[in-house]
Design an enzyme around this catalytic site. Sequence first.
Site, PDB file in Angstrom:
ATOM      1  N   ARG A   1      -2.753  -5.988 -16.610  1.00 54.43           N
ATOM      2  CA  ARG A   1      -2.490  -5.755 -18.050  1.00 54.43           C
ATOM      3  C   ARG A   1      -2.480  -4.271 -18.384  1.00 54.43           C
ATOM      4  NH1 ARG A   1      -1.483  -9.578 -16.456  1.00 54.43           N
ATOM      5  NH2 ARG A   1      -2.476 -11.591 -16.695  1.00 54.43           N
TER       6      ARG A   1
ATOM      7  N   CYS B   1      -5.754 -13.206 -25.444  1.00 54.08           N
ATOM      8  CA  CYS B   1      -7.083 -12.824 -24.957  1.00 54.08           C
ATOM      9  C   CYS B   1      -7.430 -11.420 -25.447  1.00 54.08           C
ATOM     10  CB  CYS B   1      -7.128 -12.877 -23.435  1.00 54.08           C
ATOM     11  SG  CYS B   1      -7.213 -14.569 -22.845  1.00 54.08           S
TER      12      CYS B   1
ATOM     13  N   GLU C   1      -8.210  -5.947 -24.031  1.00 51.74           N
ATOM     14  CA  GLU C   1      -6.820  -6.131 -23.580  1.00 51.74           C
ATOM     15  C   GLU C   1      -5.877  -5.777 -24.735  1.00 51.74           C
ATOM     16  OE1 GLU C   1      -6.040  -9.696 -21.276  1.00 51.74           O
ATOM     17  OE2 GLU C   1      -4.005  -9.823 -22.080  1.00 51.74           O
TER      18      GLU C   1
HETATM   19  C1  LIG Z   1      -1.210 -16.741 -28.569  1.00 51.20           C
HETATM   20  C2  LIG Z   1      -1.061 -15.604 -27.590  1.00 51.20           C
HETATM   21  C3  LIG Z   1      -1.154 -15.862 -26.235  1.00 51.20           C
HETATM   22  C4  LIG Z   1      -1.015 -14.810 -25.307  1.00 51.20           C
HETATM   23  N1  LIG Z   1      -1.098 -15.093 -23.974  1.00 51.20           N
HETATM   24  C5  LIG Z   1      -0.918 -14.104 -23.073  1.00 51.20           C
HETATM   25  C6  LIG Z   1      -0.965 -14.375 -21.671  1.00 51.20           C
HETATM   26  O1  LIG Z   1      -1.151 -15.504 -21.235  1.00 51.20           O
HETATM   27  N2  LIG Z   1      -0.787 -13.328 -20.818  1.00 51.20           N
HETATM   28  C7  LIG Z   1      -0.554 -12.060 -21.255  1.00 51.20           C
HETATM   29  O2  LIG Z   1      -0.372 -11.152 -20.430  1.00 51.20           O
HETATM   30  N3  LIG Z   1      -0.520 -11.774 -22.570  1.00 51.20           N
HETATM   31  C8  LIG Z   1      -0.693 -12.757 -23.485  1.00 51.20           C
HETATM   32  N4  LIG Z   1      -0.665 -12.471 -24.821  1.00 51.20           N
HETATM   33  C9  LIG Z   1      -0.539 -11.067 -25.256  1.00 51.20           C
HETATM   34  C10 LIG Z   1       0.911 -10.600 -25.487  1.00 51.20           C
HETATM   35  O3  LIG Z   1       1.742 -11.684 -25.808  1.00 51.20           O
HETATM   36  C11 LIG Z   1       1.478  -9.867 -24.281  1.00 51.20           C
HETATM   37  O4  LIG Z   1       0.705  -8.734 -23.962  1.00 51.20           O
HETATM   38  C12 LIG Z   1       2.933  -9.423 -24.539  1.00 51.20           C
HETATM   39  O5  LIG Z   1       3.513  -9.004 -23.332  1.00 51.20           O
HETATM   40  C13 LIG Z   1       3.044  -8.296 -25.567  1.00 51.20           C
HETATM   41  O6  LIG Z   1       4.413  -8.168 -25.910  1.00 51.20           O
HETATM   42  P1  LIG Z   1       4.851  -7.631 -27.340  1.00 51.20           P
HETATM   43  O7  LIG Z   1       6.323  -7.530 -27.349  1.00 51.20           O
HETATM   44  O8  LIG Z   1       4.255  -8.450 -28.409  1.00 51.20           O
HETATM   45  O9  LIG Z   1       4.211  -6.186 -27.304  1.00 51.20           O
HETATM   46  P2  LIG Z   1       3.422  -5.449 -28.477  1.00 51.20           P
HETATM   47  O10 LIG Z   1       2.198  -6.230 -28.800  1.00 51.20           O
HETATM   48  O11 LIG Z   1       4.329  -5.129 -29.588  1.00 51.20           O
HETATM   49  O12 LIG Z   1       3.010  -4.105 -27.723  1.00 51.20           O
HETATM   50  C14 LIG Z   1       2.067  -4.129 -26.678  1.00 51.20           C
HETATM   51  C15 LIG Z   1       2.079  -2.762 -25.988  1.00 51.20           C
HETATM   52  O13 LIG Z   1       3.320  -2.589 -25.310  1.00 51.20           O
HETATM   53  C16 LIG Z   1       3.995  -1.413 -25.774  1.00 51.20           C
HETATM   54  N5  LIG Z   1       5.432  -1.730 -25.829  1.00 51.20           N
HETATM   55  C17 LIG Z   1       6.010  -2.809 -26.415  1.00 51.20           C
HETATM   56  N6  LIG Z   1       7.338  -2.786 -26.233  1.00 51.20           N
HETATM   57  C18 LIG Z   1       7.609  -1.660 -25.529  1.00 51.20           C
HETATM   58  C19 LIG Z   1       8.811  -1.055 -25.046  1.00 51.20           C
HETATM   59  N7  LIG Z   1      10.018  -1.610 -25.244  1.00 51.20           N
HETATM   60  N8  LIG Z   1       8.717   0.125 -24.376  1.00 51.20           N
HETATM   61  C20 LIG Z   1       7.509   0.718 -24.168  1.00 51.20           C
HETATM   62  N9  LIG Z   1       6.335   0.192 -24.596  1.00 51.20           N
HETATM   63  C21 LIG Z   1       6.390  -0.978 -25.272  1.00 51.20           C
HETATM   64  C22 LIG Z   1       3.418  -1.136 -27.158  1.00 51.20           C
HETATM   65  O14 LIG Z   1       3.524   0.244 -27.493  1.00 51.20           O
HETATM   66  C23 LIG Z   1       1.974  -1.587 -26.972  1.00 51.20           C
HETATM   67  O15 LIG Z   1       1.218  -0.556 -26.370  1.00 51.20           O
HETATM   68  C24 LIG Z   1      -0.792 -13.491 -25.761  1.00 51.20           C
HETATM   69  C25 LIG Z   1      -0.696 -13.250 -27.140  1.00 51.20           C
HETATM   70  C26 LIG Z   1      -0.822 -14.287 -28.045  1.00 51.20           C
HETATM   71  C27 LIG Z   1      -0.689 -14.008 -29.513  1.00 51.20           C
END
Ligand SMILES: Cc1cc2nc3c(=O)[nH]c(=O)nc-3n(C[C@H](O)[C@H](O)[C@H](O)COP(=O)(O)OP(=O)(O)OC[C@H]3O[C@@H](n4cnc5c(N)ncnc54)[C@H](O)[C@@H]3O)c2cc1C
Length: 284
Positions: free
Chosen positions: A157, A208, A279
Amino acid sequence: MREWVSLHRLTSLRVGGRARFLASPDSADRVIALLSWAKREGLSRFVLGAGTNVIFPDPGYDGLVIDTRRLTGIRMSGTRIIASAGEPLARIAWLAARAGLSGLEWACGIPGTVGGAVAMNAGTREGETADVLSSIEAASPSGPIRLDPGELRLGYRESAIIKGDLPIVVTAATFELTRSEPHRTVELARRLIAERRRKHPTGPSAGCAFKNPSEGPSAGELLDRAGCKGMRVGGAYVSELHANFVMNEGEKNASEVLELLESMQKRVKEAFGIDLEPEIIVCK
Ligand SMILES: Cc1cc2nc3c(=O)[nH]c(=O)nc-3n(C[C@H](O)[C@H](O)[C@H](O)COP(=O)(O)OP(=O)(O)OC[C@H]3O[C@@H](n4cnc5c(N)ncnc54)[C@H](O)[C@@H]3O)c2cc1C
């Protein structure tokens, strides 16, 4: 470009004040132009995917937020999928599964964008982004670049992007998958989603809250044994189903969520002497 935009609607936890500037570019060229502009203006910038792993503080963000969700487009070529950063990860995971391409079944139930998955190295016990990522395209203030996964230093992560060592915006990612049978890949995806539904609470959260320690019990087990289930600060509370899920009944209450996270960390430290690492990304 919009000014003073409320950020709470852009995060799954529904928290955050307003952004000084919010831009939603629809091409890599526009992202590059925005990065150059922010640099010229001396503005800090934050890259936002679907906001499923982010907390913006209550005072908001005094800089430029780049919302990547309009960077869309998916191409399939043999066992490869090339997806723009704003595409939902689950969409490409399902496309792959239905086409009988294996390697992303674990991602069918994960919210968030392709760019967010790369930056976070999103994953589950069944697999992670690094396993299937073949290359990325990104925007930097000096222009477009193409990087191999090794250059992103993907870990549990985390990545060089998250650590701030690689100040880029992921604009697209190529995934290399393995040929299988659609009935197998779809069946596996469905089974993994059903398991998640049993174990994970529904409602506003960011998944998480803490990373699992490198050895020993999971963060969820430690939080459970430290008595965190049901803890509450205002509208923010710890799920009774899964102690590593912070849920939110409130809105624009980042300070409550942050206070709760700190109390959970403290309880685990007092009970087991273990420092849990968040995380969730807190945008500063
Ligand atoms: C119900 C639920 C369940 C989840 N289950 C999991 C799971 O099983 N496993 C898991 O790993 N995660 C899980 N997550 C967390 C999350 O979904 C992941 O971390 C996901 O990959 C984040 O993607 P996002 O587009 O929402 O990123 P954001 O939350 O918008 O950003 C997260 C980080 O990534 C950076 N970022 C985003 N897009 C870019 C880009 N294009 N270029 C550079 N940096 C960028 C942002 O600056 C930030 O630092 C869960 C979340 C929820 C709400």
